[in-house]
Design an enzyme around this catalytic site. Structure first.
Site, PDB file in Angstrom:
ATOM      1  CG  ASP A  88       5.313  -5.887   0.430  1.00  0.00           C
ATOM      2  OD1 ASP A  88       4.965  -7.000   0.826  1.00  0.00           O
ATOM      3  OD2 ASP A  88       4.723  -4.832   0.761  1.00  0.00           O
ATOM      4  CD  GLU A 108       8.037  -9.215   0.570  1.00  0.00           C
ATOM      5  OE1 GLU A 108       6.872  -9.493   0.887  1.00  0.00           O
ATOM      6  OE2 GLU A 108       8.735  -8.378   1.191  1.00  0.00           O
TER       7      GLU A 108
END
Length: 236
Positions: free
Chosen positions: A55, A127
Site C-alpha cells: 500500500d 497491494e
C-alpha cells in the site's frame, strides 16, 4: 511447490511481467487470513504484512508518477488524482486484469462466500503482490510493475475539479470574510487505512464536513461540500 501450482504461478507472473525467485514469498502474497495454510502463525503467514507494505509502495510510486506527469498541477489536484488511483476499486480492477482470483488461497467459508471476487480481497492482493515484488527486488522493480498497470489509468482519470480549498478561500475573500478554518472531528479505521473527517467553518455560515483517507483530501472534500451547498442555495 507442486508442478501444477508452479505452472499456475508462471501464468500469473506472465501477466504481472515479473518472475518471482522466492515461490514461498509469492504464495504468501496470495494467502488470505482465512486459509488453513496460515495455521498457528495466523496473520504472519497471510498476505496482510505484504499488503501493508505494498500500500505504501503503491502510494509513493503513483505520487512520483503524478508529480512528473502533471508539472502544472497544484498539490490539491495531485492529491485528488492520487486518491482516485490508489483507492480500493482501482486496485481491485488491476487485480482482475492480473486474473489473481484463481490463485488466491482462501478458507472454505470465504471461498464459498465468493471471496475470490470480493473487491476488498482483490484490492489487498494487488497491494500484497506489489509488496512482495518490493521485498524481493526493490523499489525500482515494484515501480515498473505499478507503471505497467497504473500509467494508462493515470492519464485516463478526468481532470479534477478546481482546488476546492482555494475556491472557498477566494469566495470568502470576495465577501471580506476571514479565511475558512479546518478541524479534524473524527478519525476511524485501522492504522494502515485511516479515514479522516474534517469540518470547515466560515464566519456566518453553517459548517460543512468531508471525509477521506488523508487529512488534506478530507479538507478538500469539506470545502467542496461547503461550496456545493452554497451554489445550491444561490441557484434555488
Amino acid at each position: 511447490m507442486a508442478r501444477k501450482e508452479k505452472a499456475a504461478l508462471t501464468d500469473l507472473e506472465a501477466r504481472l511481467g515479473y518472475k518471482f525467485r522466492d515461490a514461498e514469498l509469492a504464495a504468501r502474497a496470495l494467502t488470505h487470513l482465512s486459509a488453513p495454510a496460515t495455521g498457528r502463525q495466523g496473520r504472519l503467514d497471510s498476505y496482510q504484512r505484504l499488503e501493508f507494505l505494498g500500500d505504501r509502495v503503491l502510494g509513493l510510486a503513483v505520487a512520483a508518477m503524478l508529480y512528473e506527469a502533471f508539472p502544472q498541477a497544484s498539490e490539491g489536484e495531485l492529491s485528488m488524482r492520487l486518491a482516485a488511483l490508489v483507492r480500493r476499486e482501482t486496485c481491485a480492477e488491476v487485480a482482475k486484469e492480473w486474473e489473481v482470483g484463481p490463485h488466491v488461497v482462501l478458507g472454505v467459508g470465504e471461498a464459498q462466500a465468493g471471496g475470490r471476487k470480493k473487491a476488498a480481497i482483490l484490492s489487498d492482493i494487488a497491494e500484497s503482490l506489489i509488496g512482495a515484488v518490493f521485498v524481493e527486488a526493490g523499489f525500482d522493480a515494484a515501480r515498473q510493475l505499478i507503471a505497467r498497470s497504473w500509467r494508462a489509468r493515470m492519464y485516463a482519470v478526468e481532470e479534477p475539479e478546481r482546488d476546492a480549498k482555494t475556491a472557498m478561500q477566494e469566495w470568502a475573500q470576495a465577501r471580506a470574510l476571514n479565511a475558512p478554518t479546518y478541524i479534524e472531528i473524527d478519525r476511524s479505521g485501522p492504522p494502515h487505512a485511516p479515514q479522516f473527517t474534517i469540518q470547515v467553518s466560515l464566519e456566518g455560515f453553517a459548517p460543512a464536513q468531508g471525509s477521506a483517507s488523508s487529512k488534506r483530501a478530507a479538507e478538500q472534500a469539506a470545502a467542496q461540500a461547503f461550496m456545493a451547498r452554497q451554489a445550491g442555495m444561490e441557484n434555488s
